[in-house]
Design an enzyme around this catalytic site. Structure first.
Site, mmCIF file in Angstrom:
data_model
loop_
_atom_site.group_PDB
_atom_site.id
_atom_site.type_symbol
_atom_site.label_atom_id
_atom_site.label_comp_id
_atom_site.label_asym_id
_atom_site.label_seq_id
_atom_site.Cartn_x
_atom_site.Cartn_y
_atom_site.Cartn_z
ATOM 1 N N HIS A 173 -5.036 -0.109 107.384
ATOM 2 C CA HIS A 173 -4.785 0.292 105.999
ATOM 3 C C HIS A 173 -4.521 -0.942 105.131
ATOM 4 O O HIS A 173 -5.091 -1.077 104.032
ATOM 5 C CB HIS A 173 -3.594 1.245 105.962
ATOM 6 C CG HIS A 173 -3.230 1.737 104.600
ATOM 7 N ND1 HIS A 173 -3.455 3.034 104.195
ATOM 8 C CD2 HIS A 173 -2.646 1.113 103.530
ATOM 9 C CE1 HIS A 173 -3.038 3.187 102.945
ATOM 10 N NE2 HIS A 173 -2.538 2.033 102.520
ATOM 11 N N GLU A 174 -3.675 -1.855 105.621
ATOM 12 C CA GLU A 174 -3.345 -3.049 104.843
ATOM 13 C C GLU A 174 -4.528 -4.015 104.773
ATOM 14 O O GLU A 174 -4.753 -4.661 103.748
ATOM 15 C CB GLU A 174 -2.123 -3.754 105.440
ATOM 16 C CG GLU A 174 -0.864 -2.903 105.525
ATOM 17 C CD GLU A 174 -0.511 -2.206 104.220
ATOM 18 O OE1 GLU A 174 -0.808 -2.763 103.145
ATOM 19 O OE2 GLU A 174 0.047 -1.102 104.275
ATOM 20 N N HIS A 206 -6.747 -3.053 101.986
ATOM 21 C CA HIS A 206 -6.266 -3.513 100.683
ATOM 22 C C HIS A 206 -6.761 -4.923 100.372
ATOM 23 O O HIS A 206 -7.147 -5.219 99.229
ATOM 24 C CB HIS A 206 -4.734 -3.496 100.640
ATOM 25 C CG HIS A 206 -4.145 -2.176 100.271
ATOM 26 N ND1 HIS A 206 -4.437 -1.531 99.086
ATOM 27 C CD2 HIS A 206 -3.266 -1.375 100.933
ATOM 28 C CE1 HIS A 206 -3.766 -0.394 99.026
ATOM 29 N NE2 HIS A 206 -3.044 -0.269 100.127
#
Length: 316
Positions: A228-229, A232
């Site tokens: 998820h990070e 980003h």
């Protein structure tokens, strides 16, 4: 001295310089001779790390106890706001951090601020979420954050506590094709959730907050956080990967899944997915294009553009 004798080794007038004095002397040692070789003393400069903590091989960040001054600086400056979906920086590919900048005050203060925000609000945070275009993310999970999750749900998600980690210039690589679909949220898309399929096990490499190399394997929920990070940092939000039919407000998280649909196929479902988990329409039951799409952030599926490299600091 005796009268009438002149000492040529001593300047006769105040206007004579020490240079002429040294040039006129030729002692046995040659110490003052203009052609005498000079000894060069090489002084080794030892690099002293200014990092606010120390990283371990698995990315775990141990903050130095004497870092009270750095904390005071951040308190005085105030925390940055977490930017929300629609802010351009969330769609930009972040810049790599030059290794020589890692122990700079700006990077160290950034890491500390990210950790402070994450401790109070979530399990992971990327630098782009506070408007800084650096390839840095932090992640952590503790028992307090899991207190509202049932033991069965924790086991199903393979979610266990782990200490805070800092990864700079990360590279995330899947260890197998095994994946699972679960609801995700995001501090930059507040108040909503969506079903997202992620790898169950990934390898994370990069550099810690003090510049040391980190290399560890993340499994289960920790692997989901890392992916998820990483998204980003590549300008991707979880809503780009979710089954759009499952998108819902947080207060509707327990509502039933959408039913089977003539265009979209079977109803999406939570849990571990088989590598070839497809329905009668040839679509994955997780509602996305499958493992190939999950690999998008690695450049193996959808092309998101090459990772931006820079020899300059992202703060310039």
């Amino acid at each position: 001295e005796k009268a009438g004798k002149k000492n040529f080794n001593v300047p006769s007038t105040p206007l004579d310089t020490m240079a002429s004095f040294a040039a006129s002397r030729t002692p046995v040692t040659g110490a003052f001779h203009r052609n005498a070789p000079r000894r060069r003393h090489i002084r080794r400069i030892r690099h002293i790390s200014c990092a606010y903590g120390e990283s371990q091989k698995d990315g775990t960040w141990v903050e130095k106890s004497q870092n009270a001054f750095g904390k005071l600086i951040n308190v005085a400056k105030g925390q940055k706001e977490i930017v929300q979906a629609g802010t351009p920086c969330l769609r930009d590919i972040a810049l790599e951090v030059p290794l020589s900048d890692i122990d700079s005050a700006k990077i160290q203060e950034l890491v500390q601020e990210m950790l402070t925000i994450c401790r109070g609000r979530g399990v992971g945070l990327a630098a782009t979420q506070i408007g800084v275009p650096c390839r840095i993310f932090v992640m952590m999970d503790n028992e307090e954050g899991m207190s509202d999750v049932s033991p069965d749900a924790l086991r199903e998600r393979d979610r266990t506590p782990f200490h805070e980690k800092v990864v700079i210039n990360p590279v995330v690589t899947p260890m197998s094709n095994l994946s699972a679909a679960f609801f995700e949220g995001c501090l930059s898309v507040q108040g909503y959730r969506g079903l997202v399929r992620r790898y169950l096990e990934v390898r994370v490499t990069g550099f810690g907050g003090d510049g040391k190399k980190v290399d560890f394997v993340a499994k289960g929920w920790q692997a989901r956080i890392a992916q998820h990070e990483m998204d980003h940092l590549n300008g991707v939000l979880y809503v780009d990967r979710m089954d759009t039919r499952t998108f819902r407000r947080l207060d509707k998280i327990n509502e039933p899944m959408p039913p089977k649909h003539p265009e979209f196929g079977d109803a999406p479902r939570e849990g571990v997915c088989a590598a070839d988990d497809k329905n009668e329409k040839g679509k994955t039951t997780a509602g996305i294009a499958g493992v190939a799409d999950v690999e998008g952030f690695l450049g193996k599926g959808k092309k998101l553009g090459k990772r931006r490299k820079s020899g300059r600091s992202p703060f310039e």
